[in-house]
Design a protein around this motif. Structure first.
Motif, mmCIF file in Angstrom:
data_model
loop_
_atom_site.group_PDB
_atom_site.id
_atom_site.type_symbol
_atom_site.label_atom_id
_atom_site.label_comp_id
_atom_site.label_asym_id
_atom_site.label_seq_id
_atom_site.Cartn_x
_atom_site.Cartn_y
_atom_site.Cartn_z
ATOM 1 N N TYR A 100 47.614 9.802 26.295
ATOM 2 C CA TYR A 100 46.401 10.494 25.532
ATOM 3 C C TYR A 100 46.393 10.911 24.245
ATOM 4 O O TYR A 100 45.781 10.439 23.150
ATOM 5 C CB TYR A 100 45.702 11.537 26.544
ATOM 6 N N ARG A 101 47.729 11.238 23.795
ATOM 7 C CA ARG A 101 48.045 11.928 22.498
ATOM 8 C C ARG A 101 48.303 10.744 21.581
ATOM 9 O O ARG A 101 47.696 10.729 20.553
ATOM 10 C CB ARG A 101 49.469 12.742 22.705
ATOM 11 N N GLU A 102 48.978 9.528 21.947
ATOM 12 C CA GLU A 102 49.436 8.509 21.267
ATOM 13 C C GLU A 102 49.297 7.155 22.062
ATOM 14 O O GLU A 102 50.022 6.476 22.537
ATOM 15 C CB GLU A 102 50.992 8.598 20.961
ATOM 16 N N PRO A 103 48.006 6.827 22.221
ATOM 17 C CA PRO A 103 47.829 5.632 22.924
ATOM 18 C C PRO A 103 48.318 4.418 22.330
ATOM 19 O O PRO A 103 48.769 3.432 23.156
ATOM 20 C CB PRO A 103 46.118 5.664 22.751
ATOM 21 N N ALA A 104 48.317 4.152 21.141
ATOM 22 C CA ALA A 104 49.128 3.024 20.385
ATOM 23 C C ALA A 104 50.624 2.837 20.975
ATOM 24 O O ALA A 104 50.842 1.730 21.247
ATOM 25 C CB ALA A 104 48.844 2.965 19.090
ATOM 26 N N ARG A 105 51.110 3.911 21.221
ATOM 27 C CA ARG A 105 52.623 3.860 21.337
ATOM 28 C C ARG A 105 52.605 3.908 23.243
ATOM 29 O O ARG A 105 53.637 3.209 23.551
ATOM 30 C CB ARG A 105 53.361 5.102 20.869
ATOM 31 N N SER A 107 50.371 3.555 25.821
ATOM 32 C CA SER A 107 49.292 2.805 26.671
ATOM 33 C C SER A 107 49.951 1.830 27.672
ATOM 34 O O SER A 107 49.725 1.776 28.833
ATOM 35 C CB SER A 107 47.957 2.165 25.922
ATOM 36 N N TYR A 108 50.603 0.879 27.190
ATOM 37 C CA TYR A 108 51.365 -0.086 27.795
ATOM 38 C C TYR A 108 52.254 0.472 28.729
ATOM 39 O O TYR A 108 52.512 0.031 30.013
ATOM 40 C CB TYR A 108 52.213 -1.215 26.919
ATOM 41 N N THR A 109 53.224 1.486 28.447
ATOM 42 C CA THR A 109 54.267 1.965 29.359
ATOM 43 C C THR A 109 53.357 2.616 30.257
ATOM 44 O O THR A 109 53.717 2.606 31.427
ATOM 45 C CB THR A 109 55.078 3.237 28.389
ATOM 46 N N PHE A 110 52.207 3.436 29.888
ATOM 47 C CA PHE A 110 51.558 4.092 31.099
ATOM 48 C C PHE A 110 50.963 3.186 31.833
ATOM 49 O O PHE A 110 50.913 3.373 33.368
ATOM 50 C CB PHE A 110 50.487 4.922 30.557
#
Length: 189
Positions: A100-105, A107-110
C-alpha cells in the motif's frame, strides 16, 4: 463498508486431482456429495466490499461448514526462510503495508505471495469436521483464480451475485435474506 457486490462462485478445478487424495479411505457414507468431496466455493469481491463480514456471517449461520479466510496475518508478518530453529525467527515485515505504501515497488511481490498463500490454504487436507458433515461445504475467502478472474468467464460456472450496496453487518433481516440466497445456491449445485 464500501458499496459493491460479493460473488459466491464454485471453484472450477477439482482439487483432488492436484494433490494426494485427502479422501482416501474415507467412507462414502460420510456424506461426500456424489463421491466428489465437499462443495468448494469462493467469496470474491473488491477490497472493502464486505467479504470478511460476509464470511463471518456464513460461519455463524453454517457452523458445520469449513471456512478458510484470507491469510492476512501471514501477509502482515513475513518470516525469513531458512532461519535457524534455535534463533528467534527473523521477521521481514508487513508486505501488505509495504504494497500500500509503495505499490510500484511491492505490488508484484505481494500479488505473487498472496496467490501462493491462498494456494497453500486451498491444497490443505480436508479437516475432520468437513469429512463428518452430511452436506460438506468448504468456503474460501477468494480463490486462486481471483487474480485472473474475468466476469466473462463466470458465464460457464455457477455464480451467485449478492448486492451489498446496503450494509448488512448489523441488519438481521438483510443477513437472513442473504443466507437464504446462499442456501438455495448451494442446494442447486
Amino acid at each position: 463498508m464500501a458499496a459493491g457486490r460479493l460473488l459466491l462462485s464454485r471453484l472450477r478445478a477439482p482439487f483432488s486431482s492436484m494433490t494426494q487424495s485427502p479422501l482416501e479411505g474415507a467412507s462414502s457414507s460420510r456424506g461426500l456429495h456424489a463421491g466428489r468431496g465437499p462443495r468448494r466455493l469462493s467469496i470474491e469481491g473488491n477490497i472493502a466490499v464486505g467479504k470478511s463480514t460476509f464470511v463471518k456471517l456464513l460461519t455463524k449461520t453454517y457452523p458445520e461448514w469449513h471456512v478458510a479466510t484470507e491469510p492476512v496475518a501471514t501477509w502482515q508478518n513475513i518470516q525469513a526462510a531458512g532461519t535457524q530453529k534455535a534463533c528467534a525467527t527473523h521477521s521481514l515485515g508487513n508486505l501488505l503495508d509495504m504494497m500500500y505504501r509503495e505499490p510500484a515497488r511491492w505490488s508484484y511481490t505481494f500479488q505473487t505471495f498472496s496467490f501462493m498463500s491462498r494456494l497453500k490454504v486451498q491444497l490443505e487436507h480436508f479437516p475432520e469436521k468437513l469429512l463428518q458433515a452430511k452436506k460438506p461445504v468448504q468456503i474460501f475467502e477468494r480463490s486462486v483464480y481471483s487474480d485472473r478472474l474475468h466476469f466473462e468467464a463466470l458465464l460457464n460456472i455457477p455464480v451467485l451475485v449478492l448486492d451489498v450496496n446496503n450494509d448488512f453487518s448489523e441488519e438481521v433481516t438483510r443477513q437472513e435474506e442473504l443466507m437464504k440466497k446462499v442456501n438455495t445456491f448451494v442446494k442447486n449445485l
